[in-house]
Write a protein that holds these residues in place. Structure first.
Motif, PDB file in Angstrom:
ATOM      1  N   GLY A 142       0.810  -1.220   0.000  1.00  0.00           N
ATOM      2  CA  GLY A 142       0.000   0.000   0.000  1.00  0.00           C
ATOM      3  C   GLY A 142       0.842   1.269   0.000  1.00  0.00           C
ATOM      4  O   GLY A 142       0.423   2.300  -0.536  1.00  0.00           O
ATOM      5  N   GLN A 143       2.035   1.194   0.564  1.00  0.00           N
ATOM      6  CA  GLN A 143       2.916   2.357   0.587  1.00  0.00           C
ATOM      7  C   GLN A 143       3.403   2.687  -0.821  1.00  0.00           C
ATOM      8  O   GLN A 143       3.471   3.839  -1.208  1.00  0.00           O
ATOM      9  CB  GLN A 143       4.117   2.089   1.509  1.00  0.00           C
TER      10      GLN A 143
ATOM     11  N   GLU B  16       1.784   1.873  -3.508  1.00  0.00           N
ATOM     12  CA  GLU B  16       0.617   2.309  -4.278  1.00  0.00           C
ATOM     13  C   GLU B  16       0.278   3.761  -3.978  1.00  0.00           C
ATOM     14  O   GLU B  16      -0.073   4.531  -4.874  1.00  0.00           O
ATOM     15  CB  GLU B  16      -0.580   1.396  -3.971  1.00  0.00           C
ATOM     16  N   ALA B  17       0.399   4.153  -2.701  1.00  0.00           N
ATOM     17  CA  ALA B  17       0.111   5.540  -2.339  1.00  0.00           C
ATOM     18  C   ALA B  17       1.090   6.476  -3.054  1.00  0.00           C
ATOM     19  O   ALA B  17       0.694   7.520  -3.576  1.00  0.00           O
ATOM     20  CB  ALA B  17       0.201   5.718  -0.831  1.00  0.00           C
ATOM     21  N   CYS B  18       2.364   6.082  -3.104  1.00  0.00           N
ATOM     22  CA  CYS B  18       3.361   6.908  -3.797  1.00  0.00           C
ATOM     23  C   CYS B  18       3.030   7.033  -5.271  1.00  0.00           C
ATOM     24  O   CYS B  18       3.102   8.110  -5.862  1.00  0.00           O
ATOM     25  CB  CYS B  18       4.754   6.289  -3.666  1.00  0.00           C
ATOM     26  N   HIS B  19       2.670   5.884  -5.845  1.00  0.00           N
ATOM     27  CA  HIS B  19       2.321   5.867  -7.265  1.00  0.00           C
ATOM     28  C   HIS B  19       1.133   6.785  -7.523  1.00  0.00           C
ATOM     29  O   HIS B  19       1.139   7.592  -8.458  1.00  0.00           O
ATOM     30  CB  HIS B  19       1.988   4.427  -7.665  1.00  0.00           C
ATOM     31  N   ALA B  20       0.130   6.679  -6.682  1.00  0.00           N
ATOM     32  CA  ALA B  20      -1.080   7.474  -6.880  1.00  0.00           C
ATOM     33  C   ALA B  20      -0.791   8.964  -6.729  1.00  0.00           C
ATOM     34  O   ALA B  20      -1.444   9.804  -7.355  1.00  0.00           O
ATOM     35  CB  ALA B  20      -2.157   7.041  -5.890  1.00  0.00           C
ATOM     36  N   LEU B  21       0.207   9.300  -5.908  1.00  0.00           N
ATOM     37  CA  LEU B  21       0.542  10.716  -5.732  1.00  0.00           C
ATOM     38  C   LEU B  21       1.454  11.219  -6.850  1.00  0.00           C
ATOM     39  O   LEU B  21       1.767  12.406  -6.911  1.00  0.00           O
ATOM     40  CB  LEU B  21       1.235  10.929  -4.377  1.00  0.00           C
ATOM     41  N   GLY B  22       1.906  10.316  -7.701  1.00  0.00           N
ATOM     42  CA  GLY B  22       2.750  10.721  -8.821  1.00  0.00           C
ATOM     43  C   GLY B  22       4.216  10.866  -8.453  1.00  0.00           C
ATOM     44  O   GLY B  22       4.994  11.459  -9.206  1.00  0.00           O
ATOM     45  N   LEU B  23       4.634  10.314  -7.301  1.00  0.00           N
ATOM     46  CA  LEU B  23       6.049  10.417  -6.909  1.00  0.00           C
ATOM     47  C   LEU B  23       6.919   9.599  -7.862  1.00  0.00           C
ATOM     48  O   LEU B  23       6.522   8.529  -8.312  1.00  0.00           O
ATOM     49  CB  LEU B  23       6.241   9.887  -5.482  1.00  0.00           C
TER      50      LEU B  23
ATOM     51  N   HIS C 258      12.082   9.300  -5.560  1.00  0.00           N
ATOM     52  CA  HIS C 258      11.475   9.862  -4.359  1.00  0.00           C
ATOM     53  C   HIS C 258      10.674   8.829  -3.580  1.00  0.00           C
ATOM     54  O   HIS C 258      10.633   8.861  -2.355  1.00  0.00           O
ATOM     55  CB  HIS C 258      10.584  11.062  -4.718  1.00  0.00           C
TER      56      HIS C 258
END
Ligand SMILES: Nc1ncnc2c1ncn2[C@@H]1O[C@H](COP(=O)(O)OP(=O)(O)OP(=O)(O)O)[C@@H](O)[C@H]1O
Ligand SMILES: [Mg+2]
Lengths: 496, 242
Positions: A394-395, A397-404, A408
């Motif tokens: 999930g970590q 995925e959250a980064c991916h969803a934020l466009g990082l 980064h």
């Protein structure tokens, strides 16, 4: 190569035995310690039997005393403590009688007059000690060659002294060109190179030394052994051994034929050294302290460099293994598996002795740092991988969803979390790397263990080893405690 | 006006299994769409395809404001996502969670990012928690942080995958209230939910999915009170009985 590997294992076994302080052998059996491989005094023949001048002599002595003999293989620098602790009754290994040694152990009468010698590669243009200016000298740790060379360094302007644990590794380095000459007992050298024309003994160095056996001070066996040796000299047995092993007659007035008095300590004091005198000798401690400190700094330096390179390498390999292209990922896995399964000692010897034959020159320090970093890198990679995999998907995925970006995602989110998981195992790995630096003594690295070995041989007293042990503990105990604390803290953090 | 989200012939396979069997869907600016359907019908998969958490078949097309998500990596930053399990960064404070992406992706200065964060924390009602860590917050508060974190990137559309399913019942309301406010203020939203009351009240359109297909779509009243298809009727009856 393997002989030095085994020798180190023996050192470990011997230290263990020393700490356990096992009692003396029974009267009917005499336990004899010998630095096996010390030709032609004591070595193994093709059948694996122990043979040699001193083996024959000690067996004959025991036979005259109606006792059987058990031979234990102990590195030279360990023989003194082994005698003092009662682990062995007698030590042989072409041991030179010195005043220093007489203060700690008892000698029987000498039976061989010896000298030192300088051996070089036959193709080198070194013809004598005078040509050794600014050159590197190999010696055996704590031997009389070591003592003589150390005392004469300024006179001959030697560049450096490298300390080895026996003739074979030292001669390998003469051959590879890492050292320019080897200063060691002349009889052993002449015997060793008799079938090796690529080595030449270029100079005999008169030191007036005489070889004898040692026993613990106050051991009544010493007088009995001494009497038997007198008898064997008179009967011509010792002279016969000389003919057998050196192919020549002993000189008429030499200690091989003439009966002489037992050498005794000139210092007054009790004959039987107590526990504290032996293991925590203040004077020895003061004498050996500078040597031990220099060893400690080498150990720290080697440890720190290997840990730093191991960390970088490990992180890189872990990332390649997890996110690299398929072929790179497989290569990373192969690297990890190989270096986790190879014993460090074997790797160390390979890294040290193999490259010179390919024309690559690695110093002992570089070779040790390379070997330790490679192994540490493999373990570190697995630790990092486990740490990264412990971060929930999930970590990512959250980064991916934020466009990082990938970079980064790793530096800001994944690695900071992985670090918490990996710090305890990484600290454990650091402890192991620092402990493994002790293995570097096989490639003539003046690390803490090596210096302690040298000091204890020079002083003929095990105190330096005890001090070294205390230093290792002082160095590593805080780390061990830290691992425990961190593990507890991170467990609490994550359970919330 | 072009659609914010435009999905054409979306097919998604997991091995041989077809999880999405041809989805066509357009979502207009400011529209709130709730997606309902039985477990395994492909709701999460649909949402995850939109922001590229799952790759999909080559013949399919997903566009955000006219930009193909597969052609332009930055398109996914235009899509905010709120997960069932929050997925906050546990080693960062609430404020750090929110400012990270604006600073790293949009290169906002720390000052500007903080201003954005302050505004959003007020909007979702967690302004007093700014310097706490996620583990110090309740589930409802954590999910509101996650919403603020997604909003901080100024996305064109917000995706929610069962945002209240992991919450204790007493915290569901506070999260739904925040989402309701967003809907009212004109945020474009796609919400996968089992909260039928919320869907009926907030949605402009409800989509019923089954077996990887959109079975029926329409205004909430139509889907809940007067569905065309038997499958929709069965589902609605089963859910409303609870
Ligand atoms: N990573 C995966 N690998 C294989 N099959 C998957 C994977 N993810 C989902 N599926 C399958 O795809 C189908 C759709 O899954 P999805 O998670 O989209 O369902 P859903 O409608 O969100 O269900 P729920 O209400 O339980 O969340 C399911 O049959 C599921 O088993
Ligand atoms: Mg789902």
């Amino acid at each position: 190569m393997y002989s030095s590997a085994f020798r180190l294992r023996d050192t470990a076994a011997y230290i263990l035995a020393l700490l356990l302080l096992s009692g003396s052998a029974s009267a009917a059996e005499i336990t004899v310690g010998a630095n096996v491989g010390n030709v032609p005094w004591e070595f193994q023949d093709a059948e694996g039997d122990y043979v040699g001048f001193e083996i024959d002599l000690v067996k004959e002595v025991a036979a005259k005393l109606d006792a059987s003999v058990e031979i234990v293989n102990i590195p030279f620098s360990g023989l003194f403590s082994a005698v003092q602790s009662g682990r062995i009754d007698i030590a042989i290994s072409s041991i030179t009688v010195t005043d220093r040694r007489l203060e700690s152990v008892a000698f029987v009468q000498p039976y061989y007059d010896s000298a030192q010698s300088l051996t070089v590669d036959s193709q080198s243009d070194i013809a004598s000690l005078d040509d050794m200016r600014d050159k590197v000298v190999a010696v055996d740790t704590g031997s009389t060659g070591d003592i003589w060379t150390t005392a004469n360094t300024s006179q001959y302007d030697f560049a450096e002294i490298r300390r080895f644990e026996g003739i074979v590794p030292a001669m390998l380095d003469v051959q590879s060109g890492r050292v320019d000459g080897y200063i060691s007992d002349i009889p052993g050298l002449e015997y060793f190179i008799r079938d090796k024309p690529y080595f030449t003994v270029v100079q005999r160095i008169e030191t007036g030394e005489r070889y004898s056996m040692i026993l613990a001070r106050g051991n009544p066996l010493a007088d009995q052994v001494n009497d038997v040796i007198s008898e064997l000299k008179r009967s011509g047995f010792v002279a016969q051994l000389h003919r057998e092993w050196f192919g020549s007659e002993p000189l008429p007035d030499s200690s091989t034929v003439s009966v002489i008095d037992r050498p005794l300590s000139t210092s007054v004091g009790g004959t039987d050294a107590g526990f504290v005198q032996t293991f925590l000798n203040w004077e020895v401690l003061l004498n050996s302290y500078p040597l031990l400190l220099s060893g400690l700094s080498v150990t720290l330096m080697l440890g720190a460099i290997s840990i730093a390179f191991g960390l970088m390498l490990g992180l890189f390999v872990a990332l390649v293994r997890m996110y690299g292209m398929r072929s790179a990922s497989i290569a990373a896995k192969v690297y990890i598996d190989i270096f986790r399964s190879i014993p460090i000692l074997v790797l160390l010897i390979v890294v040290y002795y193999a490259p010179p034959f390919a024309g690559i020159e690695l110093s002992a320090f570089t070779a040790a740092a390379v070997a330790l970093s490679l192994v540490s890198g493999a373990y570190t990679a697995e630790i990092f991988r486990a740490g990264i995999e412990a971060v929930p998907s999930g970590q990512f995925e959250a980064c991916h969803a934020l466009g990082l970006s990938y970079r980064h995602t790793m530096t800001d989110v994944i690695l900071p979390q992985a670090i918490r998981v990996v710090i305890p195992p990484l600290t454990n790995n650091c402890i192991n790397v620092i402990k493994d630096t002790a293995l570097a003594s096989v490639v003539a690295m003046p690390d803490l263990l090596k210096q302690a070995n040298q000091a204890q041989a020079l002083e003929a007293n095990p105190t330096p080893l005890i001090v070294a042990a205390v230093m290792y503990i002082a160095l590593l105990w805080p780390l061990v405690i830290m691992v425990g604390r961190l593990e507890k803290r991170f467990r609490q953090e994550f359970s919330q | 006006m072009t659609a914010i989200v435009s999905i054409k012939n979306l097919h998604k396979h997991f091995g041989n299994f077809e999880a999405l069997a041809g989805i066509d869907l357009n979502i207009k600016k400011g529209e709130v769409v709730c997606i309902v359907g039985p477990s395994g019908s492909g709701k999460s998969t649909l949402i995850r395809c939109i922001n590229q958490l799952e790759p999909f078949d080559d013949s399919s097309k997903v566009k955000i404001s006219g930009v193909d998500v597969r052609q332009d990596e930055t398109a996914r930053a235009e899509v905010g996502m709120v997960f069932q399990s929050f997925n906050l960064f546990p080693h960062m404070t609430i404020r750090q969670n929110i400012v990270l992406a604006p600073m790293r992706v949009q290169q906002l200065s720390e000052q500007k990012a903080n201003a954005v964060a302050d505004e959003l924390m007020r909007r979702v009602g967690i302004e007093s928690q700014a310097d706490k860590f996620p583990r110090q917050l309740s589930g409802g508060q954590q999910q509101r942080v996650a919403i603020a974190r997604a909003l901080a990137m100024g996305p064109q559309v917000m995706l929610f995958d069962e945002p209240t399913s992991a919450l204790d019942p007493e915290m569901v309301g506070e999260v739904l209230d925040v989402m309701r406010d967003l809907a009212v203020s004109g945020v474009t939203m796609m919400v996968v939910t089992h909260e039928m009351g919320f869907a009926r009240q907030v949605a402009d359109r409800v989509i019923f999915m089954d077996a990887g297909k959109i079975v029926e779509a329409g205004a909430p009243d139509k889907i809940f009170d007067n569905p065309e298809h038997q499958r929709t009727r069965d589902f609605v009856n089963a859910v409303l009985q609870h």
